[in-house]
Design a protein around this motif. Structure first.
Motif, PDB file in Angstrom:
ATOM      1  N   HIS A  80       9.185  -2.369  -4.865  1.00  0.00           N
ATOM      2  CA  HIS A  80       9.669  -0.986  -4.846  1.00  0.00           C
ATOM      3  C   HIS A  80      10.364  -0.683  -3.516  1.00  0.00           C
ATOM      4  CE1 HIS A  80       8.721   3.331  -6.417  1.00  0.00           C
ATOM      5  NE2 HIS A  80       9.956   3.220  -5.983  1.00  0.00           N
ATOM      6  N   HIS A  84      14.427   0.349  -2.637  1.00  0.00           N
ATOM      7  CA  HIS A  84      14.902   1.479  -1.821  1.00  0.00           C
ATOM      8  C   HIS A  84      15.813   0.977  -0.698  1.00  0.00           C
ATOM      9  CE1 HIS A  84      12.068   5.029  -2.919  1.00  0.00           C
ATOM     10  NE2 HIS A  84      12.186   4.212  -3.951  1.00  0.00           N
ATOM     11  N   ASP A 183      10.316  10.504  -4.097  1.00  0.00           N
ATOM     12  CA  ASP A 183       9.732   9.384  -4.820  1.00  0.00           C
ATOM     13  C   ASP A 183       8.225   9.548  -4.942  1.00  0.00           C
ATOM     14  OD1 ASP A 183      10.475   6.425  -5.635  1.00  0.00           O
ATOM     15  OD2 ASP A 183       8.571   6.331  -4.587  1.00  0.00           O
ATOM     16  N   HIS A 187       4.442   2.165  -1.869  1.00  0.00           N
ATOM     17  CA  HIS A 187       5.283   1.326  -1.011  1.00  0.00           C
ATOM     18  C   HIS A 187       4.450   0.623   0.044  1.00  0.00           C
ATOM     19  CE1 HIS A 187       9.280   2.843  -2.321  1.00  0.00           C
ATOM     20  NE2 HIS A 187       8.535   3.838  -2.756  1.00  0.00           N
TER      21      HIS A 187
HETATM   22 ZN    ZN Z   1      11.363   4.653  -5.785  1.00  0.00          ZN
END
Ligand code: ZN
Length: 219
Positions: A80, A84, A183, A187
């Motif tokens: 993820h 980004h 979001d 992460h």
């Molecule tokens: Zn995302």
């Protein structure tokens, strides 16, 4: 446990991430005295986190220990964050916005509003991506008041206005100096934790959909 049905189990609190924002739901297990269930997916249903289980859950009120498949989750977090970073680079250096994407543990694809795409372009982006990841940029999580988020140029670019109106504050993931977007996903804490990434494929899926497939490189 607070509720159970054929569809799944709802807990009063959970470590499981429910599918959303392109990130798959967590898998794992629920354990209680005298039994256990495999969780095959986690989804949001009527505002609650529903653990989709195999087999029969225990009766309501039973104390439960919930454990995610951590190896899989960590792969998803790395993937993820890599996506980004990729979207930040493609916008910064080529001015192209993201038009779609999908991720699985360790592999993902992203579509961009580019005029064309080639293997050479993929290699160029791969180099830039690995350079930025190795720079160990912090990945920061914050919550911005909706009005403030809607006025932020970085967040406007990533269509913050499409987030349902009742969402306030808005959760923001900021890869310091590279990419900022609203979001809800999970992460890693810094880009170095992503490790190395390979651009495995570039292809055109039509106008506005130039696709890059990326893979985590574990060696
Ligand atoms: Zn995302």
């Amino acid at each position: 446990m607070v509720a159970a049905s054929e569809e799944g189990v709802v807990l009063d609190r959970t470590v499981f991430y429910a599918r959303g924002g392109g990130q798959p739901g967590d898998t794992g297990s629920l354990r209680w005295e005298g039994g256990s269930s495999r969780v095959t997916d986690t989804v949001k249903q009527a505002g609650e986190v529903l653990h989709v289980v195999e087999g029969s859950p225990p009766t309501v009120g039973t104390p439960i220990t919930a454990e995610i498949d951590w190896d899989r989750r960590l792969m998803l977090m790395r993937t993820h964050t890599a996506l980004h970073a990729l979207s930040g680079i493609v916008f910064r250096d080529y001015g192209a916005k993201v038009t779609g994407g999908n991720m699985e543990p360790g592999v993902a694809r992203m579509d961009f509003e580019l005029d064309s795409i080639s293997q050479e372009f993929g290699r160029e982006v791969e180099e830039k991506l690995n350079r930025e990841l190795a720079a160990d940029r912090p990945v920061l999580v914050s919550f911005l008041p909706r009005a403030e988020a809607l006025a932020d140029p970085d967040l406007i670019r990533t269509k913050v206005n499409l987030i349902p109106e009742h969402v306030d504050p808005i959760r923001v993931i900021d890869i310091e100096g590279l990419d900022k977007q609203a979001d809800g996903g999970t992460h890693v804490r810094s880009t170095a934790e992503v490790g190395r990434v390979r651009v495995a494929k570039t292809e055109s899926k039509g106008k506005g959909f130039k696709r890059m497939r990326i893979e985590l490189v574990d060696d």
